[in-house]
Design a protein around this motif. Structure first.
Motif, PDB file in Angstrom:
ATOM      1  N   ASN A 223       0.831  -1.215   0.000  1.00  0.00           N
ATOM      2  CA  ASN A 223       0.000   0.000   0.000  1.00  0.00           C
ATOM      3  C   ASN A 223       0.859   1.255   0.000  1.00  0.00           C
ATOM      4  OD1 ASN A 223      -2.301  -1.570   0.325  1.00  0.00           O
ATOM      5  ND2 ASN A 223      -2.018  -1.597   2.539  1.00  0.00           N
ATOM      6  N   PHE A 224       0.275   2.326  -0.484  1.00  0.00           N
ATOM      7  CA  PHE A 224       0.969   3.610  -0.481  1.00  0.00           C
ATOM      8  C   PHE A 224       0.161   4.691   0.221  1.00  0.00           C
ATOM      9  CE2 PHE A 224       2.642   1.273  -4.033  1.00  0.00           C
ATOM     10  CZ  PHE A 224       4.000   1.477  -3.912  1.00  0.00           C
ATOM     11  N   CYS A 225      -0.961   4.311   0.796  1.00  0.00           N
ATOM     12  CA  CYS A 225      -1.798   5.362   1.353  1.00  0.00           C
ATOM     13  C   CYS A 225      -2.633   4.788   2.483  1.00  0.00           C
ATOM     14  CB  CYS A 225      -2.703   5.907   0.251  1.00  0.00           C
ATOM     15  SG  CYS A 225      -3.812   7.195   0.819  1.00  0.00           S
ATOM     16  N   VAL A 226      -2.846   5.605   3.521  1.00  0.00           N
ATOM     17  CA  VAL A 226      -3.631   5.125   4.663  1.00  0.00           C
ATOM     18  C   VAL A 226      -5.120   5.056   4.348  1.00  0.00           C
ATOM     19  CG1 VAL A 226      -1.926   5.890   6.350  1.00  0.00           C
ATOM     20  CG2 VAL A 226      -3.761   7.432   5.694  1.00  0.00           C
ATOM     21  N   PHE A 227      -5.497   5.417   3.150  1.00  0.00           N
ATOM     22  CA  PHE A 227      -6.887   5.274   2.729  1.00  0.00           C
ATOM     23  C   PHE A 227      -7.239   3.829   2.362  1.00  0.00           C
ATOM     24  CE2 PHE A 227      -7.672   9.757   2.576  1.00  0.00           C
ATOM     25  CZ  PHE A 227      -9.047   9.835   2.711  1.00  0.00           C
ATOM     26  N   VAL A 228      -6.226   3.045   2.029  1.00  0.00           N
ATOM     27  CA  VAL A 228      -6.505   1.670   1.584  1.00  0.00           C
ATOM     28  C   VAL A 228      -6.899   0.828   2.803  1.00  0.00           C
ATOM     29  CG1 VAL A 228      -5.501  -0.364   0.476  1.00  0.00           C
ATOM     30  CG2 VAL A 228      -4.887   1.935  -0.323  1.00  0.00           C
ATOM     31  N   GLY A 289      -2.384   1.299  -5.513  1.00  0.00           N
ATOM     32  CA  GLY A 289      -2.131   2.737  -5.591  1.00  0.00           C
ATOM     33  C   GLY A 289      -3.452   3.482  -5.492  1.00  0.00           C
ATOM     34  N   GLU A 290      -3.371   4.779  -5.386  1.00  0.00           N
ATOM     35  CA  GLU A 290      -4.592   5.603  -5.325  1.00  0.00           C
ATOM     36  C   GLU A 290      -4.349   6.922  -6.050  1.00  0.00           C
ATOM     37  OE1 GLU A 290      -2.851   7.476  -3.083  1.00  0.00           O
ATOM     38  OE2 GLU A 290      -1.744   5.633  -2.794  1.00  0.00           O
ATOM     39  N   THR A 291      -5.419   7.657  -6.221  1.00  0.00           N
ATOM     40  CA  THR A 291      -5.331   8.865  -7.054  1.00  0.00           C
ATOM     41  C   THR A 291      -5.314  10.143  -6.206  1.00  0.00           C
ATOM     42  OG1 THR A 291      -7.730   8.881  -7.198  1.00  0.00           O
ATOM     43  CG2 THR A 291      -6.569   7.759  -8.968  1.00  0.00           C
ATOM     44  N   THR A 292      -4.562  10.094  -5.098  1.00  0.00           N
ATOM     45  CA  THR A 292      -4.575  11.258  -4.205  1.00  0.00           C
ATOM     46  C   THR A 292      -3.872  12.468  -4.806  1.00  0.00           C
ATOM     47  OG1 THR A 292      -2.805  10.101  -3.127  1.00  0.00           O
ATOM     48  CG2 THR A 292      -4.870  10.239  -1.929  1.00  0.00           C
ATOM     49  N   CYS A 293      -2.803  12.238  -5.559  1.00  0.00           N
ATOM     50  CA  CYS A 293      -2.106  13.389  -6.148  1.00  0.00           C
ATOM     51  C   CYS A 293      -1.608  12.998  -7.538  1.00  0.00           C
ATOM     52  CB  CYS A 293      -0.951  13.838  -5.261  1.00  0.00           C
ATOM     53  SG  CYS A 293       0.367  12.629  -5.166  1.00  0.00           S
ATOM     54  N   ALA A 295       1.329  13.111  -8.894  1.00  0.00           N
ATOM     55  CA  ALA A 295       2.582  12.348  -8.957  1.00  0.00           C
ATOM     56  C   ALA A 295       2.302  10.855  -8.795  1.00  0.00           C
ATOM     57  CB  ALA A 295       3.537  12.834  -7.869  1.00  0.00           C
ATOM     58  N   LYS A 296       1.469  10.534  -7.811  1.00  0.00           N
ATOM     59  CA  LYS A 296       1.145   9.122  -7.591  1.00  0.00           C
ATOM     60  C   LYS A 296       0.333   8.576  -8.768  1.00  0.00           C
ATOM     61  CE  LYS A 296       0.975   8.177  -2.652  1.00  0.00           C
ATOM     62  NZ  LYS A 296       0.057   7.994  -1.515  1.00  0.00           N
ATOM     63  N   LYS A 297      -0.712   9.307  -9.081  1.00  0.00           N
ATOM     64  CA  LYS A 297      -1.668   8.844 -10.098  1.00  0.00           C
ATOM     65  C   LYS A 297      -0.981   8.435 -11.404  1.00  0.00           C
ATOM     66  CE  LYS A 297      -4.359  12.153 -11.542  1.00  0.00           C
ATOM     67  NZ  LYS A 297      -5.333  13.248 -11.232  1.00  0.00           N
ATOM     68  N   SER A 432       3.166  16.278   5.427  1.00  0.00           N
ATOM     69  CA  SER A 432       3.363  15.110   4.552  1.00  0.00           C
ATOM     70  C   SER A 432       3.807  13.898   5.381  1.00  0.00           C
ATOM     71  CB  SER A 432       4.454  15.402   3.514  1.00  0.00           C
ATOM     72  OG  SER A 432       4.173  16.563   2.794  1.00  0.00           O
ATOM     73  N   PRO A 433       3.608  12.702   4.832  1.00  0.00           N
ATOM     74  CA  PRO A 433       4.020  11.501   5.575  1.00  0.00           C
ATOM     75  C   PRO A 433       5.540  11.410   5.720  1.00  0.00           C
ATOM     76  CG  PRO A 433       2.650  10.952   3.656  1.00  0.00           C
ATOM     77  CD  PRO A 433       3.000  12.392   3.540  1.00  0.00           C
ATOM     78  N   MET A 434       5.979  10.722   6.782  1.00  0.00           N
ATOM     79  CA  MET A 434       7.417  10.477   7.009  1.00  0.00           C
ATOM     80  C   MET A 434       7.629   8.973   6.989  1.00  0.00           C
ATOM     81  SD  MET A 434       8.084  13.071  10.101  1.00  0.00           S
ATOM     82  CE  MET A 434       8.064  14.829   9.857  1.00  0.00           C
ATOM     83  N   SER A 457       0.034  13.372  10.712  1.00  0.00           N
ATOM     84  CA  SER A 457       0.672  12.876   9.497  1.00  0.00           C
ATOM     85  C   SER A 457       0.099  11.504   9.206  1.00  0.00           C
ATOM     86  CB  SER A 457       2.183  12.799   9.771  1.00  0.00           C
ATOM     87  OG  SER A 457       2.772  11.711   9.133  1.00  0.00           O
ATOM     88  N   CYS A 458       0.406  10.966   8.036  1.00  0.00           N
ATOM     89  CA  CYS A 458      -0.139   9.643   7.733  1.00  0.00           C
ATOM     90  C   CYS A 458       0.627   8.524   8.400  1.00  0.00           C
ATOM     91  CB  CYS A 458      -0.237   9.449   6.233  1.00  0.00           C
ATOM     92  SG  CYS A 458      -1.653  10.387   5.650  1.00  0.00           S
ATOM     93  N   VAL A 459       1.812   8.811   8.972  1.00  0.00           N
ATOM     94  CA  VAL A 459       2.393   7.797   9.859  1.00  0.00           C
ATOM     95  C   VAL A 459       1.942   8.082  11.282  1.00  0.00           C
ATOM     96  CG1 VAL A 459       4.454   7.190   8.528  1.00  0.00           C
ATOM     97  CG2 VAL A 459       4.554   9.081  10.129  1.00  0.00           C
ATOM     98  N   ASN A 490      -8.225  13.199   7.087  1.00  0.00           N
ATOM     99  CA  ASN A 490      -8.102  14.551   6.550  1.00  0.00           C
ATOM    100  C   ASN A 490      -6.803  14.734   5.781  1.00  0.00           C
ATOM    101  OD1 ASN A 490     -10.581  15.597   7.613  1.00  0.00           O
ATOM    102  ND2 ASN A 490      -9.627  15.555   9.644  1.00  0.00           N
ATOM    103  N   CYS A 491      -6.748  14.111   4.610  1.00  0.00           N
ATOM    104  CA  CYS A 491      -5.569  14.300   3.745  1.00  0.00           C
ATOM    105  C   CYS A 491      -5.710  15.647   3.031  1.00  0.00           C
ATOM    106  CB  CYS A 491      -5.514  13.177   2.719  1.00  0.00           C
ATOM    107  SG  CYS A 491      -4.218  13.390   1.489  1.00  0.00           S
ATOM    108  N   ALA A 492      -4.567  16.257   2.716  1.00  0.00           N
ATOM    109  CA  ALA A 492      -4.614  17.560   2.038  1.00  0.00           C
ATOM    110  C   ALA A 492      -5.142  17.445   0.606  1.00  0.00           C
ATOM    111  CB  ALA A 492      -3.235  18.191   2.037  1.00  0.00           C
TER     112      ALA A 492
HETATM  113  S1  SF4 Z   1      -0.815  12.099   2.667  1.00  0.00           S
HETATM  114 FE1  SF4 Z   1      -2.758  11.628   1.673  1.00  0.00          FE
HETATM  115  S2  SF4 Z   1      -2.103  10.463  -0.068  1.00  0.00           S
HETATM  116 FE2  SF4 Z   1      -0.412  10.411   1.321  1.00  0.00          FE
HETATM  117  S3  SF4 Z   1      -0.715   8.561   2.555  1.00  0.00           S
HETATM  118 FE3  SF4 Z   1      -1.684  10.232   3.585  1.00  0.00          FE
HETATM  119  S4  SF4 Z   1      -3.806  10.132   2.968  1.00  0.00           S
HETATM  120 FE4  SF4 Z   1      -2.632   8.972   1.503  1.00  0.00          FE
END
Ligand code: SF4
Ligand code: SF4
Length: 575
Positions: A223-228, A289-293, A295-297, A432-434, A457-459, A490-492
């Protein structure tokens, strides 16, 4: 890649350099000696000039070897390797005449200005032998440990297609960083030993567990995102690993394909996949993957060439119809997991998975609450490491270990044992995540005598703040509850995003922080732009605020240090 090829590959460039320099010097001799006779080479041999060609070629070849070894390693290792190469070059072939002059000055003469060619050759061999020894010794304990780790698991890693050369070099960088970040801390909780072990052996025991599970037929998802929703992966008895990458090591390889001006997290992750240098990327059945931004998309389209990639479309707003979109995506992810694993997710299995994840989040919530004590019983660096390990470890074992750590921290609070003096400034970090091993900002803040007490943060809190609400035990209700839990993050990437601003202010108050550092990864537009509104909100609440933008390199460390130290001074920080 076969073992023989791996052993031979680093020697190819030095060999080529040796041949080119040797032949080049021989031709140079022919031109300079103006010997047009077809047997000019006789003189070349009789005067032992071939020894000089040999010495020169050996010195250049060693230079290529030393720099090749340093490639992809830390700045210190690169500087050390270049230093050894120069030392060898100057003290042997190139420096031989100077050595002769020097010896002449102290009365040791050779009858001519230069050393005899054979002495030059012997000197060159001696210096290069020392150079090779130094390089291997000075690669340090870390390199030795890395090589040992890679060696231990080499068979397994080869089976899953890991490039062991690249893996070894990148591991070394992480090992050095780890030593610098954690070993220097005093008075750490005993419960950190487990997480240290995990971090130090992240490619060891845990990796073996995952490979063994995969062999038993369990599905492994990256995974690359805490939304998954990890709950769904657990519900098919699968393993979920976080692949957001925080290392600079694979970035240069990624930049050969991707544009340079995208965020380092994406470049680092793609670099690992591209170079096949991370066992975690190699072991997964597919990545999500997900379509949050942007660069990722767009990177997923390229990532899919390296590893099968499933993409979830994340809504960018939080209206009713956006929730419906996310529910549809969650259902599709469930179907993907069922198809990949050959198992059907039952309400019982999902309910059990939700309980496992809620317990895991509960342990992290407990750890975070303990940090709110003034002074904090645990450093921000240690807490961050625990939060990062959460993305790799088995969730049940992880929860147990975090709770053991929390029991100890409870006791430390009662006994008055803290990670930093009570007057240390308390900093909350937001942004941003660390991803592991990105400890840059925490290192600087705590190196300057402050303590980090919360990560929005997402971590950090974005990963573990919300549990799944109780629902009816039918699949539709459960999936809806799951969807709603994830929609609270609450992701940006969302607009408008009042929820994140409120969350930051609330967490700032709860954590009893003295200042807020907003941290954005370079080129992470969503967080960089949202920092403007957070700055305004902080000004309104009289919260000291500093925004920093950085990447994974060490180039801006000095500049960041100056800015962060000035910020701590401004809020009355102690050094
Ligand atoms: S910052 Fe946004 S895109 Fe990145 S892992 Fe967190 S929720 Fe997902
Ligand atoms: S840190 Fe920002 S730019 Fe990078 S992947 Fe996450 S949201 Fe995208």
């Amino acid at each position: 890649m076969s073992r023989a090829w791996q052993a031979v590959r680093p020697l190819l460039l030095p060999l080529l350099v040796f041949i080119v320099v040797f032949v080049g010097h021989m031709l140079f001799y022919k031109i300079v000696s103006q010997n047009s006779s077809p047997i000019w080479w006789r003189l070349y041999v009789l005067t032992q000039t071939y020894m000089i060609s040999f010495s020169l070629a050996l010195a250049f070849a060693f230079g290529a070897y030393a720099l090749g070894k340093a490639r992809g390693q830390s700045g210190k290792a690169v500087a050390g390797s270049a230093g050894v190469a120069l030392l060898v070059w100057f003290t042997s072939a190139c420096g031989a005449p100077l050595i002769a002059v020097g010896l002449g000055l102290v009365g040791v003469g050779f009858g001519s200005e230069a050393l005899p060619p054979w002495v030059t050759a012997v000197l060159t061999i001696c210096f290069i032998s020392f150079g090779v020894y130094w390089l291997h010794r000075k690669g340090g304990a870390c390199a030795t440990a890395c090589a040992a780790k890679a060696g231990e698991n080499a068979g397994l890693f080869r089976e899953i297609g890991v490039d062991l050369d690249k893996f070894g070099a990148q591991q070394c960088v992480t090992g050095e960083l780890y030593e610098r970040t954690f070993a220097a801390q005093q008075n750490r909780p005993a419960g950190m030993a487990y997480f240290d072990e995990m971090a130090g052996d992240i490619y060891g025991a845990r990796m073996r567990e995952i490979i063994a599970a995969k062999k038993e037929g369990r599905v492994v998802v990256g995974n690359f995102c805490v939304f998954v929703p990890e709950e769904l992966t657990l519900a098919v008895d699968g393993i979920s690993v976080g692949l957001c990458a925080g290392s600079q090591a694979p970035v240069s390889d990624a930049e050969k394909v991707l544009p340079r001006n995208i965020c380092p997290l994406v470049k680092s992750a793609y670099g690992y996949a591209l170079t096949k240098s991370s066992p975690y990327f190699q072991v997964v059945d597919f990545v999500c993957g997900e379509t949050t931004c942007d660069a990722k998309k767009k990177t997923w389209e390229l990532m899919d060439r390296e590893i099968p990639t499933h993409v979830m479309e994340i809504p960018q707003m939080k209206r009713e119809r956006d929730r419906d979109l996310w529910l549809a995506e969650v259902k599709e992810f469930k179907a993907k997991l069922e198809q990949q694993s050959g198992k059907t997710i039952t309400p019982e299995a999902l309910s059990k998975a939700v309980a496992v994840m809620d317990a895991k989040r509960g342990s992290l919530q407990r750890l975070n609450a303990l940090r709110h004590h003034r002074p904090s019983p645990i450093s921000g660096r240690d807490a961050l490491l625990v939060e990062q390990i959460a993305f790799y470890d088995d969730p049940v074992r992880f929860t147990e270990k975090v709770n053991v750590l929390c029991d100890e921290l409870d006791k430390r609070v009662q006994d008055g044992v803290f990670a930093a003096p009570s007057q240390s400034r308390r900093i909350m970090i937001s942004g941003s995540p660390m991803a592991l091993p990105n400890w840059k900002v925490h290192n600087i803040v705590e190196g300057a005598g402050a303590v980090v007490v919360n990560e929005e943060s997402c971590v950090g809190t974005r990963y573990f703040s919300q549990n799944v609400a109780q629902s009816d035990e039918d699949m539709d209700s459960m999936l809806l509850a799951l969807t709603e839990r994830y929609m609270q993050i609450n992701c940006a990437c969302f607009t408008p995003n009042e929820g994140r601003i409120e969350q930051i202010i609330r967490e700032y108050r709860d954590s009893r922080a003295d200042g807020l550092i907003h941290y954005s990864l370079q080129f992470c537009h969503t967080y960089l732009i949202e920092a403007v509104r957070i700055k305004e909100a902080c000004a309104k609440e009289s919260i000291p605020f500093l925004a920093v933008e950085t990447d994974y390199s060490t180039e801006d460390t000095g500049q960041l240090q100056t800015r962060i130290e000035a910020f701590l001074e401004q809020i009355g920080g102690q050094r």
